[in-house]
Design an enzyme around this catalytic site. Structure first.
Site, PDB file in Angstrom:
ATOM      1  N   HIS A 103      -1.156  -6.941  -6.445  1.00  0.00           N
ATOM      2  CA  HIS A 103      -1.693  -5.304  -6.048  1.00  0.00           C
ATOM      3  C   HIS A 103      -2.732  -4.883  -6.999  1.00  0.00           C
ATOM      4  CE1 HIS A 103      -2.504  -1.456  -3.771  1.00  0.00           C
ATOM      5  NE2 HIS A 103      -2.101  -1.344  -4.572  1.00  0.00           N
TER       6      HIS A 103
ATOM      7  N   PHE B 290      -0.081   4.502  -1.077  1.00  0.00           N
ATOM      8  CA  PHE B 290       0.332   6.374  -1.445  1.00  0.00           C
ATOM      9  C   PHE B 290       1.721   6.080   0.039  1.00  0.00           C
ATOM     10  CE2 PHE B 290      -3.002   8.479  -3.790  1.00  0.00           C
ATOM     11  CZ  PHE B 290      -2.301   7.421  -5.207  1.00  0.00           C
TER      12      PHE B 290
ATOM     13  N   THR C 267       3.295   9.816  -3.885  1.00  0.00           N
ATOM     14  CA  THR C 267       2.138   8.781  -4.678  1.00  0.00           C
ATOM     15  C   THR C 267       2.339   7.820  -5.800  1.00  0.00           C
ATOM     16  OG1 THR C 267       1.568  10.594  -6.444  1.00  0.00           O
ATOM     17  CG2 THR C 267       0.118  10.777  -4.157  1.00  0.00           C
TER      18      THR C 267
ATOM     19  N   THR D 124      -3.154   1.044 -12.507  1.00  0.00           N
ATOM     20  CA  THR D 124      -2.585   1.783 -13.678  1.00  0.00           C
ATOM     21  C   THR D 124      -2.135   1.682 -13.892  1.00  0.00           C
ATOM     22  OG1 THR D 124      -0.875   2.205 -11.097  1.00  0.00           O
ATOM     23  CG2 THR D 124      -3.209   2.917 -10.725  1.00  0.00           C
ATOM     24  N   PRO D 125      -1.401   2.744 -14.636  1.00  0.00           N
ATOM     25  CA  PRO D 125       0.009   2.392 -16.211  1.00  0.00           C
ATOM     26  C   PRO D 125       1.076   2.224 -14.743  1.00  0.00           C
ATOM     27  CG  PRO D 125      -1.523   4.316 -16.566  1.00  0.00           C
ATOM     28  CD  PRO D 125      -2.171   4.114 -15.227  1.00  0.00           C
TER      29      PRO D 125
END
Length: 413
Positions: A303, A400, A270, A307-308
């Site tokens: 993209h 993922f 992931t 997310t961090p």
């Protein structure tokens, strides 16, 4: 000489719009398509919002009997394909059906049908399971039903590489035409995972933002206070064809597909590679395939999931490929700041945005960019659209499993 591949039709169903024109207008206006979820009871869930396609009425857009035999993700795919084919002006009855095909992506496929079938089993046993559960839930239901819709007998495959599915499908379809296995392909991706298992699974994976008090500002790619992506649904579709085939029929040519690069992180199921190594290699591969240099790219559609880890990795990858100076000057924006993350459909929906930037000389903003992150220090076109002459654009999709795909599209020379 390699055959040239052009885009002649586009269609979309997404949280901002169910057609390309108003989708583009919403992007330029910096409008968010994120809201509280209505199609699912969110009482048991920590996250209660997402990027839903509101007011989607498949019975009015498709034959009602056919619509009932399609999962929601396939309904999106077929409806958007009908729009793209209409936009292209192509009459498939005038083509050899074995020279026209479909390559289509989805990360998960018919999750709605899978959950419904399981519920029926629990309620009444095996006899309650619908005979349509398998043909509705399989990932290739989209590509198969699109080919049936138009009678296309050429190459037909389904791509499932998580969030890079649509981008990989576009790249694969481009190759089919380049290698002279077809003249026309319908390609893109579709997803519908705002379901019990879809929402619940991503929550448990700690992948989603939980800003229930402010859904429209929850997706904030590259912002210091980002806390996860926003789950969304929809489809993006392109009609692509060999250049001379398009010219002979007098098609409007929107842009040319120039290059594709594919890699794997081989790092984690992931998480992205922390240095963005696979992403950088995919971008380099696309440049090499297109016979271009980094200085030839005028815009990057990132993209950019919010997310961090992911946003930092992509920033590092862009800096690695484009160098310390060019990387600071090339505009980079995230469509997902407005649409949320359409998973396996995102690459196609974002390719449409790239094509529209080339056509109109404008790049859409990354909205909700309020607090700069020192680890994300590029030009993310914050909050307001910008006039930019875009001759060539790069679109990034990472999924993922460590799947990476970069596409390059340009105006027709």
């Amino acid at each position: 000489m390699t055959r040239r591949v052009v885009i002649t039709g586009m269609g979309t169903v997404n949280p901002l719009s169910q057609n390309v024109k108003t989708y583009w207008e919403a992007l330029l206006a910096g409008r968010s398509g994120i809201s509280l979820i209505e199609q699912l009871d969110t009482t048991p869930f920590k996250v209660k919002f997402g990027g839903e396609v509101k007011g989607f009425e498949p019975d009015k857009l498709l034959d009602s009997k056919a619509a009932r035999r399609l999962d929601r993700f396939a309904q999106f795919a077929v409806v958007a394909s009908i729009a793209a084919v209409k936009d292209s002006g192509i009459d498939f009855s005038k083509d050899d059906p074995y020279r026209c095909g479909v390559i289509f992506g989805s990360g998960i496929g018919g999750l709605n049908e899978f959950e419904d079938g399981h519920s029926r089993f629990l309620e009444g046993g095996a006899g309650r399971i619908s005979p349509f559960v398998v043909p509705k839930m399989i990932v290739n239901a989209a590509s198969g039903n699109i080919s049936i819709q138009f009678g296309l007998c050429g190459p037909n495959t389904a791509v499932a590489t998580a969030c890079s599915s649509a981008a990989h499908a576009i790249g694969d379809a481009m190759r089919v035409i380049q290698y002279d296995h077809a003249d026309v392909m319908i390609t893109g991706g579709s997803e519908s995972t705002i379901t019990t298992m879809g929402l619940g699974g991503f929550i448990q994976a700690r992948a989603l933002s939980d800003r229930n008090d402010d859904p429209q500002r929850a997706s904030r790619p590259f912002d210091k206070d980002r806390d996860g992506f926003v789950l969304a649904e929809g489809a993006g579709v392109l009609v692509i064809e060999e250049l001379e085939h398009a010219r002979k029929r007098g098609a409007v040519i929107y842009a040319e597909l120039l290059g594709v690069g594919n890699t794997a992180d081989a790092y984690h199921i992931t998480a992205p590679h922390p240095n963005g190594a696979g992403a950088a290699a995919a971008m380099r591969g696309a440049l090499r395939d297109a016979r271009l240099n980094p200085s030839d790219i005028d815009y990057i559609n990132a993209h950019g999931t919010s997310t961090p880890q992911g946003d930092v990795a992509e920033t590092k990858a862009i800096k690695e490929v484009f160098g310390p100076e060019r990387s600071k000057r090339v505009p980079v924006s995230s469509t997902k700041s407005m649409t949320g993350h359409l998973l396996g459909a995102s690459g196609a929906v974002e390719m449409i945005a790239c094509v529209m930037s080339i056509r109109h000389g404008v790049v859409h903003p990354t909205i909700n960019y309020m607090t700069p992150d020192p680890d994300c220090d590029l030009d993310y076109v914050p909050n307001t659209a910008r006039q930019v002459k875009v001759s060539r654009a790069m679109s990034n999709s990472f999924g993922f499993g460590g799947h990476n795909c970069s596409l390059i599209v340009g105006g027709l020379d």
